[in-house]
Write an enzyme that holds these catalytic residues in place. Structure first.
Site, PDB file in Angstrom:
ATOM      1  N   ARG A   1       9.233  -5.893   3.051  1.00 27.94           N
ATOM      2  CA  ARG A   1       8.480  -4.659   3.266  1.00 27.94           C
ATOM      3  C   ARG A   1       9.098  -3.806   4.372  1.00 27.94           C
ATOM      4  NH1 ARG A   1       3.303  -6.689   1.187  1.00 27.94           N
ATOM      5  NH2 ARG A   1       1.794  -5.027   0.989  1.00 27.94           N
TER       6      ARG A   1
ATOM      7  N   LYS B   1       2.246  -4.517  -8.641  1.00 30.14           N
ATOM      8  CA  LYS B   1       3.284  -5.536  -8.396  1.00 30.14           C
ATOM      9  C   LYS B   1       2.767  -6.942  -8.671  1.00 30.14           C
ATOM     10  CE  LYS B   1       3.910  -4.705  -3.995  1.00 30.14           C
ATOM     11  NZ  LYS B   1       3.032  -3.547  -3.725  1.00 30.14           N
TER      12      LYS B   1
ATOM     13  N   ARG C   1     -10.828  -4.951  -2.370  1.00 27.05           N
ATOM     14  CA  ARG C   1     -10.452  -6.087  -1.536  1.00 27.05           C
ATOM     15  C   ARG C   1     -10.816  -5.760  -0.087  1.00 27.05           C
ATOM     16  NH1 ARG C   1      -4.284  -7.444  -2.349  1.00 27.05           N
ATOM     17  NH2 ARG C   1      -4.077  -6.405  -0.347  1.00 27.05           N
TER      18      ARG C   1
ATOM     19  N   ARG D   1      -2.301   1.870   5.102  1.00 31.40           N
ATOM     20  CA  ARG D   1      -1.333   1.078   4.339  1.00 31.40           C
ATOM     21  C   ARG D   1      -0.354   1.969   3.594  1.00 31.40           C
ATOM     22  NH1 ARG D   1      -5.111  -2.242   0.973  1.00 31.40           N
ATOM     23  NH2 ARG D   1      -3.272  -3.002  -0.087  1.00 31.40           N
TER      24      ARG D   1
ATOM     25  N   ARG E   1     -10.417  -1.513  -6.511  1.00 29.18           N
ATOM     26  CA  ARG E   1     -10.126  -2.933  -6.420  1.00 29.18           C
ATOM     27  C   ARG E   1     -11.100  -3.652  -5.494  1.00 29.18           C
ATOM     28  NH1 ARG E   1      -4.007  -4.576  -4.983  1.00 29.18           N
ATOM     29  NH2 ARG E   1      -4.666  -3.999  -2.905  1.00 29.18           N
TER      30      ARG E   1
END
Ligand code: AMP
Length: 184
Positions: free
Chosen positions: A93, A21, A129, A140, A127
């Site tokens: 969300r 996104k 993070r 998540r 990733r």
């Protein structure tokens, strides 16, 4: 291209964490000269600055939980007022956020990036993070399924949901999104 220089729209980019996104919202926002509003980025900035909001946000984000709706809605209100067009990345969300957003403005199109569970786990692990730790990732994804996925049906019923296959190269996916945006 020149043809789309004045292409003003209010867009939402929806999809699981790691669907791309943010990447696609950034590319499209530059191409169409639309402001990109990424709630995750806004919260991370507040965290870095060490503001009160940042401290509150951190306590949720590090567990992979959602920051409370009231806080998020205020952030969005402040960021989209006076804008004719924008791309929302990471908001709404929850169903409650979507309903509150409707009271503020009318969305033109929702771009839903569809990516399989397997693929998103791999992408998030790569990733690296702060909230991309394996346990947090699981949470998540679970929260996405429970709280965010119902938005697909919500926007489908309104006739503004556009599903995009989120597997492919960045360029391929951008192209798919553009096709959907330029059609009426
Ligand atoms: P993101 O960068 O979009 O993956 O967001 C990172 C984290 O910020 C999420 O896991 C949530 O904790 C928080 N967050 C971002 N956007 C929202 C939102 N619309 N509602 C609640 N929490 C959010």
């Amino acid at each position: 291209t020149l043809k789309f220089k004045n292409f003003i729209m209010k867009l939402i980019f929806l999809g699981p964490p790691g669907a791309g996104k943010g990447t696609q919202a950034e590319i499209i926002s530059k191409k169409l000269n639309l402001k990109k509003i990424s709630t995750g980025d806004i919260l991370r900035e507040e965290m870095e600055k060490g503001t009160e909001l940042g401290k509150i946000a951190k306590s949720y984000m590090e567990k992979g939980e959602l920051v409370p709706d009231e806080i998020m809605i205020k952030i969005i209100e402040n960021n989209i007022k006076n804008l004719n067009g924008f791309i929302l990345d990471g908001f709404p969300r929850t169903l409650n956020q979507a309903i509150e957003l409707e009271k503020i403005t009318k969305i033109d199109k929702v771009i839903y990036l569809n990516v399989s569970d397997e693929e998103i786990k791999n992408r998030l692990l790569n990733r690296g993070r702060l909230d991309d730790k394996p346990e947090v990732i699981e949470n998540r994804i679970k929260i996405y399924r429970e709280q965010t996925q119902p938005l697909i049906e919500f926007y489908k019923e309104k006739g503004i949901l556009y599903e995009i296959n989120g597997i492919g190269t960045i360029e391929e996916i951008t192209k798919r999104i553009e096709e959907v945006l330029y059609e009426r």
